[in-house]
Design an enzyme around this catalytic site. Structure first.
Site, PDB file in Angstrom:
ATOM      1  N   CYS A   2       0.851  -1.186   0.000  1.00 46.38           N
ATOM      2  CA  CYS A   2       0.000   0.000   0.000  1.00 46.38           C
ATOM      3  C   CYS A   2       0.889   1.238   0.000  1.00 46.38           C
ATOM      4  O   CYS A   2       2.098   1.139   0.176  1.00 46.38           O
ATOM      5  CB  CYS A   2      -0.874   0.033   1.253  1.00 46.38           C
ATOM      6  SG  CYS A   2      -1.891  -1.434   1.446  1.00 46.38           S
ATOM      7  N   ARG A  33       1.744   1.417  -6.181  1.00 49.29           N
ATOM      8  CA  ARG A  33       1.967   0.466  -5.093  1.00 49.29           C
ATOM      9  C   ARG A  33       0.710  -0.331  -4.759  1.00 49.29           C
ATOM     10  O   ARG A  33       0.779  -1.326  -4.029  1.00 49.29           O
ATOM     11  CB  ARG A  33       2.417   1.219  -3.833  1.00 49.29           C
ATOM     12  CG  ARG A  33       3.693   1.988  -4.003  1.00 49.29           C
ATOM     13  CD  ARG A  33       3.910   2.918  -2.837  1.00 49.29           C
ATOM     14  NE  ARG A  33       4.116   2.199  -1.607  1.00 49.29           N
ATOM     15  CZ  ARG A  33       5.297   1.835  -1.136  1.00 49.29           C
ATOM     16  NH1 ARG A  33       6.389   2.142  -1.798  1.00 49.29           N
ATOM     17  NH2 ARG A  33       5.412   1.183  -0.006  1.00 49.29           N
ATOM     18  N   TRP A 105      -3.848  -1.878  -1.436  1.00 50.17           N
ATOM     19  CA  TRP A 105      -3.788  -3.104  -2.230  1.00 50.17           C
ATOM     20  C   TRP A 105      -4.182  -4.203  -1.267  1.00 50.17           C
ATOM     21  O   TRP A 105      -3.423  -4.550  -0.374  1.00 50.17           O
ATOM     22  CB  TRP A 105      -2.372  -3.292  -2.784  1.00 50.17           C
ATOM     23  CG  TRP A 105      -2.270  -4.320  -3.861  1.00 50.17           C
ATOM     24  CD1 TRP A 105      -1.514  -5.460  -3.824  1.00 50.17           C
ATOM     25  CD2 TRP A 105      -2.906  -4.306  -5.128  1.00 50.17           C
ATOM     26  NE1 TRP A 105      -1.663  -6.144  -5.000  1.00 50.17           N
ATOM     27  CE2 TRP A 105      -2.508  -5.472  -5.818  1.00 50.17           C
ATOM     28  CE3 TRP A 105      -3.802  -3.424  -5.757  1.00 50.17           C
ATOM     29  CZ2 TRP A 105      -2.973  -5.775  -7.105  1.00 50.17           C
ATOM     30  CZ3 TRP A 105      -4.250  -3.735  -7.032  1.00 50.17           C
ATOM     31  CH2 TRP A 105      -3.831  -4.894  -7.690  1.00 50.17           C
ATOM     32  N   ASN A 132       0.798   0.775   6.000  1.00 52.19           N
ATOM     33  CA  ASN A 132       1.379  -0.057   4.945  1.00 52.19           C
ATOM     34  C   ASN A 132       2.095  -1.204   5.633  1.00 52.19           C
ATOM     35  O   ASN A 132       3.000  -0.978   6.440  1.00 52.19           O
ATOM     36  CB  ASN A 132       2.379   0.769   4.116  1.00 52.19           C
ATOM     37  CG  ASN A 132       3.153  -0.087   3.127  1.00 52.19           C
ATOM     38  OD1 ASN A 132       2.623  -1.054   2.595  1.00 52.19           O
ATOM     39  ND2 ASN A 132       4.412   0.255   2.890  1.00 52.19           N
ATOM     40  N   GLY A 133       1.680  -2.439   5.322  1.00 48.32           N
ATOM     41  CA  GLY A 133       2.318  -3.594   5.961  1.00 48.32           C
ATOM     42  C   GLY A 133       1.267  -4.570   6.454  1.00 48.32           C
ATOM     43  O   GLY A 133       0.106  -4.518   6.032  1.00 48.32           O
ATOM     44  N   GLU A 546      12.391 -14.019 -18.812  1.00 46.88           N
ATOM     45  CA  GLU A 546      12.002 -12.639 -18.553  1.00 46.88           C
ATOM     46  C   GLU A 546      11.100 -12.094 -19.664  1.00 46.88           C
ATOM     47  O   GLU A 546      10.127 -11.388 -19.403  1.00 46.88           O
ATOM     48  CB  GLU A 546      13.259 -11.763 -18.371  1.00 46.88           C
ATOM     49  CG  GLU A 546      13.016 -10.288 -18.158  1.00 46.88           C
ATOM     50  CD  GLU A 546      12.140  -9.954 -16.955  1.00 46.88           C
ATOM     51  OE1 GLU A 546      11.865 -10.832 -16.117  1.00 46.88           O
ATOM     52  OE2 GLU A 546      11.695  -8.784 -16.887  1.00 46.88           O
ATOM     53  N   LYS A 550       7.265 -10.794 -19.043  1.00 48.73           N
ATOM     54  CA  LYS A 550       6.752  -9.466 -19.426  1.00 48.73           C
ATOM     55  C   LYS A 550       5.445  -9.614 -20.203  1.00 48.73           C
ATOM     56  O   LYS A 550       4.473  -8.908 -19.932  1.00 48.73           O
ATOM     57  CB  LYS A 550       7.766  -8.692 -20.298  1.00 48.73           C
ATOM     58  CG  LYS A 550       8.992  -8.163 -19.600  1.00 48.73           C
ATOM     59  CD  LYS A 550       8.736  -7.002 -18.660  1.00 48.73           C
ATOM     60  CE  LYS A 550       8.437  -7.464 -17.273  1.00 48.73           C
ATOM     61  NZ  LYS A 550       9.478  -7.675 -16.332  1.00 48.73           N
ATOM     62  N   GLU A 553       2.628 -10.758 -17.812  1.00 43.39           N
ATOM     63  CA  GLU A 553       2.134  -9.872 -16.748  1.00 43.39           C
ATOM     64  C   GLU A 553       1.442  -8.619 -17.266  1.00 43.39           C
ATOM     65  O   GLU A 553       0.537  -8.115 -16.612  1.00 43.39           O
ATOM     66  CB  GLU A 553       3.236  -9.523 -15.737  1.00 43.39           C
ATOM     67  CG  GLU A 553       4.159  -8.405 -16.115  1.00 43.39           C
ATOM     68  CD  GLU A 553       5.115  -8.015 -14.978  1.00 43.39           C
ATOM     69  OE1 GLU A 553       6.296  -7.873 -15.271  1.00 43.39           O
ATOM     70  OE2 GLU A 553       4.682  -7.837 -13.824  1.00 43.39           O
ATOM     71  N   HIS A 569      12.182 -32.700 -24.775  1.00 44.51           N
ATOM     72  CA  HIS A 569      11.697 -33.491 -23.632  1.00 44.51           C
ATOM     73  C   HIS A 569      10.274 -33.096 -23.244  1.00 44.51           C
ATOM     74  O   HIS A 569       9.897 -33.169 -22.080  1.00 44.51           O
ATOM     75  CB  HIS A 569      12.667 -33.346 -22.463  1.00 44.51           C
ATOM     76  CG  HIS A 569      14.073 -33.695 -22.843  1.00 44.51           C
ATOM     77  ND1 HIS A 569      14.463 -34.979 -23.136  1.00 44.51           N
ATOM     78  CD2 HIS A 569      15.164 -32.918 -23.056  1.00 44.51           C
ATOM     79  CE1 HIS A 569      15.745 -34.990 -23.489  1.00 44.51           C
ATOM     80  NE2 HIS A 569      16.188 -33.741 -23.444  1.00 44.51           N
ATOM     81  N   LYS A 670       3.276  -3.184  -7.528  1.00 44.77           N
ATOM     82  CA  LYS A 670       4.708  -3.123  -7.750  1.00 44.77           C
ATOM     83  C   LYS A 670       5.506  -4.080  -6.865  1.00 44.77           C
ATOM     84  O   LYS A 670       6.523  -4.580  -7.241  1.00 44.77           O
ATOM     85  CB  LYS A 670       5.168  -1.676  -7.536  1.00 44.77           C
ATOM     86  CG  LYS A 670       6.600  -1.390  -7.921  1.00 44.77           C
ATOM     87  CD  LYS A 670       6.787  -1.388  -9.419  1.00 44.77           C
ATOM     88  CE  LYS A 670       8.227  -1.194  -9.815  1.00 44.77           C
ATOM     89  NZ  LYS A 670       8.491  -1.700 -11.165  1.00 44.77           N
TER      90      LYS A 670
HETATM   91  C1  AGP Z   1       8.383  -7.609 -12.618  1.00 41.74           C
HETATM   92  O1  AGP Z   1       7.949  -7.154 -13.850  1.00 41.74           O
HETATM   93  C2  AGP Z   1       7.347  -8.074 -11.756  1.00 41.74           C
HETATM   94  N1  AGP Z   1       6.420  -7.031 -11.504  1.00 41.74           N
HETATM   95  C3  AGP Z   1       7.740  -8.885 -10.548  1.00 41.74           C
HETATM   96  O2  AGP Z   1       8.111 -10.149 -11.004  1.00 41.74           O
HETATM   97  C4  AGP Z   1       8.872  -8.347  -9.643  1.00 41.74           C
HETATM   98  O3  AGP Z   1      10.080  -8.396 -10.312  1.00 41.74           O
HETATM   99  C5  AGP Z   1       8.932  -9.169  -8.347  1.00 41.74           C
HETATM  100  O4  AGP Z   1       7.727  -9.022  -7.651  1.00 41.74           O
HETATM  101  C6  AGP Z   1      10.098  -8.797  -7.480  1.00 41.74           C
HETATM  102  O5  AGP Z   1      10.072  -7.438  -7.125  1.00 41.74           O
HETATM  103  P1  AGP Z   1      11.369  -6.732  -6.543  1.00 41.74           P
HETATM  104  O6  AGP Z   1      12.392  -6.732  -7.629  1.00 41.74           O
HETATM  105  O7  AGP Z   1      10.932  -5.346  -6.178  1.00 41.74           O
HETATM  106  O8  AGP Z   1      11.818  -7.545  -5.375  1.00 41.74           O
END
Ligand code: AGP
Length: 736
Positions: A2, A33, A105, A132-133, A546, A550, A553, A569, A670
């Site tokens: 949050c 966030r 969030w 937040n937490g 990666e 992308k 997500e 395999h 995030k």
């Molecule tokens: C990345 O595009 C993602 N949103 C996600 O995988 C992210 O990398 C992961 O949650 C780790 O976050 P951090 O690098 O802030 O620890």
């Protein structure tokens, strides 16, 4: 995750309309966030607008509290319509005023106004809290408070906090008469377990705010309006705030929300209670085992961030801006660190020898950060000769995998706040490993709790999809490998070649960004596909993972990154003329193997998109039947930095063309904070967090805090100096 934000103006007149806009703007900056609901609290006029309400237990009117489900703009709309309805005067000016705000969030309870923050102590809103937490012992506290007659309206863990504050306030008031705001908050902290950053507002303490934290990041921003502090670094926060001059004070979950107001900030430390009263800031250090808190003097730092970093500028989305920023972010990651003969990483220099003696290096992270570490693994092994193992943070914890004193555990995290990564860090610390952090966030929990580390200096990353942080993380780890391996004569030529490759990476990144239009065109040919496979191997296995992450997500398309060596395999069964497959076949030791993979896929009528080095189109696809993406050729181990960029562009354009939200993808924020239902087995019970921080009050030149002295230039960071003064504080009450 949050976002929390607060704004207090002192000795400067601000209209309610202005205060509202400052709050909304702060929330917009923090929206990345979490964005499923939000809320604010500010002062009402006296007498109360709601005159039919029962008389409150304090002088003055109950605060105005607004909470709404959905993104920030739905809060903004609802506030203005409610303000209209209730005839709240937006022109009312306040010479001093304290307001708080929150973007949520959801972790406990669905997104709904009643679960949004500020959470309240009950009728009259005697205590309001933004959080937040996660409070891990909220169930026990809730049961106790219910036994004392409190009723709960939300499903949140947070609601226990304002109710606990009211309970403590009433008890202290009955027993001792006068009670200060910080006494109340201190006693609340004594009862809380878990990770949190909190801001309290109360009509019992008009125009005051209190913030405290344990675990979650919290920043104080100070804007002296007389202008005499501008440009002077490291000023004592107390001296700045006790002079009675007009000023604005901010609390925020991160620097993005304060940079447009001030560059003077303080990263609040765990267990600090920051109290703003009469325009002055006092900081107390909470210690669970001590009756009396210590008063702490802290120095302000000067933020090295430009307002442009948090704005989209001419771009349509933050993700797009951040992809295109990579030539610059790669430059800032390396600035001051690359030397002809090697690299200089100030934050590691005391620990390099220990890393060299390690039995193994363990890379630990989640999501994109894990992928960056995977890209770094081959050159880390090659340049240092130390075995490297990979750990997804949550999996390490699930297995309670072995970590030894002889290990170097390298934690990779853009935010430095990802719960799984931090829990794995606690686990590695407990097991005695040397813990190294690689993060983009100065002052983050990761950078404070690790023994040493490297700030990647990629600049603020706001898009939920991590892009520029990924490439900067790989470069930071390349520099780490070069520094650790610098004692090996046999690899000297190789090291020099890599250093030269690093120097030209920014211009190679500019070159590869010219593929933007091609990637948009490729995206338009893929928008109706249900799935996308990405095959890579060696240095580029991480690129395959990666690239697929992308697409998954942000474009919300199923996509898998696969080891090309595993193709036969199982995955080969999926191949037909419809399924698009990207094969990464840039020049390195695995090139001929990838050529063979391409042939096998073509012989099964695979729909291939091949990424190859410039000039290699006919070598990878002699039949001319594949679509080819040609990228600049760089040192083999650095090729992942270049190869991911077209895939980032592809994911971006696919998302736009498919009509999805680029910067705030469905169900993602995030950074992630986990919910532990079982406090007894929680990997981070509050008590251990406090124990872990006991050494903090020891006085040293660096205030007992590990400072990675490499903020931007590789120059030592003399930012932190803490003086400890024992403060004769009045006694506390017992537990609830
Ligand atoms: C990345 O595009 C993602 N949103 C996600 O995988 C992210 O990398 C992961 O949650 C780790 O976050 P951090 O690098 O802030 O620890």
């Amino acid at each position: 995750m949050c976002g929390i934000f607060a704004y207090l103006n002192y000795n400067v007149s601000r209209e309610r309309r202005y205060i509202l806009e400052v709050l909304f703007n702060g929330l917009r900056r923090l929206e990345y966030r979490g964005y499923d609901s939000s809320g604010i609290a500010l002062d009402a006029d006296f007498p109360s607008c709601a005159s039919s309400a029962p008389a409150p237990a304090y002088a003055g009117a109950p605060p105005l509290v607004f909470r709404q489900e959905g993104k920030i703009e739905s809060l903004v709309r609802s506030v203005y319509s409610e303000v209209d309805e209730k005839d709240v005067n937006l022109d009312t000016a306040f010479n001093v005023h304290a307001a708080i705000a929150h973007t949520r969030w959801a972790t406990h309870g669905v997104p709904a106004p009643r679960n949004s923050h500020p959470q309240s102590s009950g009728a009259g809103d005697e205590f309001l809290v933004v959080h937040n937490g996660i409070i891990t012992n909220y169930e026990v506290l809730k049961e106790t408070l219910i036994r004392h007659g409190f009723t709960f309206e939300s499903d949140t863990d947070t609601e226990v906090i304002p109710k606990l504050a009211k309970f403590v306030f009433d008890k202290l008031h009955d027993e001792e008469g006068d009670v200060t705001f910080s006494q109340v908050v201190m006693e609340v902290m004594r009862q809380l377990e878990g990770a949190y950053a909190l801001i309290f507002k109360s009509p019992h303490y008009p125009n005051e705010l209190i913030a405290c934290k344990r675990g979650s990041t919290l920043i104080l921003g100070v804007n002296e309006l007389s202008g005499q502090n501008s440009g002077k670094p490291f000023q004592d926060v107390k001296a700045l705030t006790t002079n009675g001059k007009p000023k604005e004070l901010f609390f925020s979950s991160d620097l993005c929300a304060i940079v447009e107001h001030t560059k003077n900030y303080l990263a609040i430390e765990d267990n600090e209670i920051v109290h703003i009263k009469d325009g002055s800031v006092s900081i107390l250090k909470f210690d669970h085992d001590k009756e009396k808190p210590a008063s702490v003097q802290r120095a302000l730092s000067v933020l090295e961030m430009e307002v442009e970093q948090i704005k989209k500028g001419s771009y349509d989305h933050f993700m797009q801006k951040e992809i295109h920023e990579q030539p610059h972010s790669l430059t800032t990651t390396m600035r001051g660190r690359l030397k002809d003969s090697g690299v200089l990483l100030g934050g590691l220099k005391e620990h390099i020898k220990t890393i060299r003696r390690s039995r193994r290096v363990v890379f630990i992270g989640c999501g994109t950060s894990y992928n960056a570490a995977l890209a770094a693994r081959p050159f880390m092994e090659e340049l240092t000769g130390i075995p490297v193992t990979m750990e997804v943070a949550s999996d390490l914890l699930d297995r309670q995998g072995p970590i030894y004193r002889e290990d170097t555990a390298v934690f990779v995290s853009q935010s430095g706040e990802t719960a799984d990564t931090l829990l794995a860090l606690d686990y590695a610390l407990e097991n005695g490993a040397l813990c190294v952090g690689i993060t983009n966030t100065v002052g983050s929990t990761l950078s404070r709790r690790t023994h040493c580390g490297v700030h990647i200096n990629a600049g603020c990353e706001i898009g939920v999809a991590s892009t520029k942080a990924y490439t900067s993380q790989i470069v930071a780890m390349a520099m780490l490998a070069l520094a650790v391996g610098s004692d090996q004569i046999s690899t000297q030529a190789r090291r020099e070649a890599i250093i030269s490759g690093l120097s030209s990476l920014p211009s190679n990144a500019s070159e590869v960004l010219k593929l933007d239009a091609d990637m948009k065109e490729l995206a338009s040919s893929l928008i109706d596909s249900e799935s996308l496979l990405v095959f890579g191997r060696g240095y580029n296995y991480a690129t395959a993972l990666e690239g697929a992450l992308k697409v998954k997500e942000v474009a919300l398309m199923h996509s898998e990154g696969m080891l090309a060596g595993e193709m036969k395999h199982g995955p080969l069964a999926l191949v037909d003329e419809n399924l698009p497959i990207i094969v990464i076949a840039t020049r390195d030791a695995c090139f001929s193997k990838q050529q063979s993979v391409i042939q096998q896929l073509l012989s099964r009528k695979g729909r291939l998109i091949v990424m190859c080095s410039e000039g290699d189109a006919s070598a990878v696809c002699p039949s001319g039947s594949c679509r080819v993406i040609e990228v600049p050729d760089v040192a083999d181990c650095l090729q992942p930095v270049i190869n991911i960029i077209p895939l980032q562009l592809l994911a971006y354009h696919l998302t736009v063309l498919r009509g999805f939200d680029v910067d705030q993808p469905r169900n993602l924020a995030k950074s992630l904070i986990q919910h532990w239902t079982d406090t007894a087995h929680s990997p981070v019970p509050g008590s251990r967090l406090m124990d872990g921080r006991r050494g903090e009050l020891v006085l040293t030149d660096h205030g007992g805090e590990e400072v990675w002295n490499s903020i931007a230039s590789g120059a030592p960071d003399s930012r932190v100096k803490i003086n400890l003064v024992i403060y004769n504080f009045v006694s506390y009450v017992g537990g609830v």
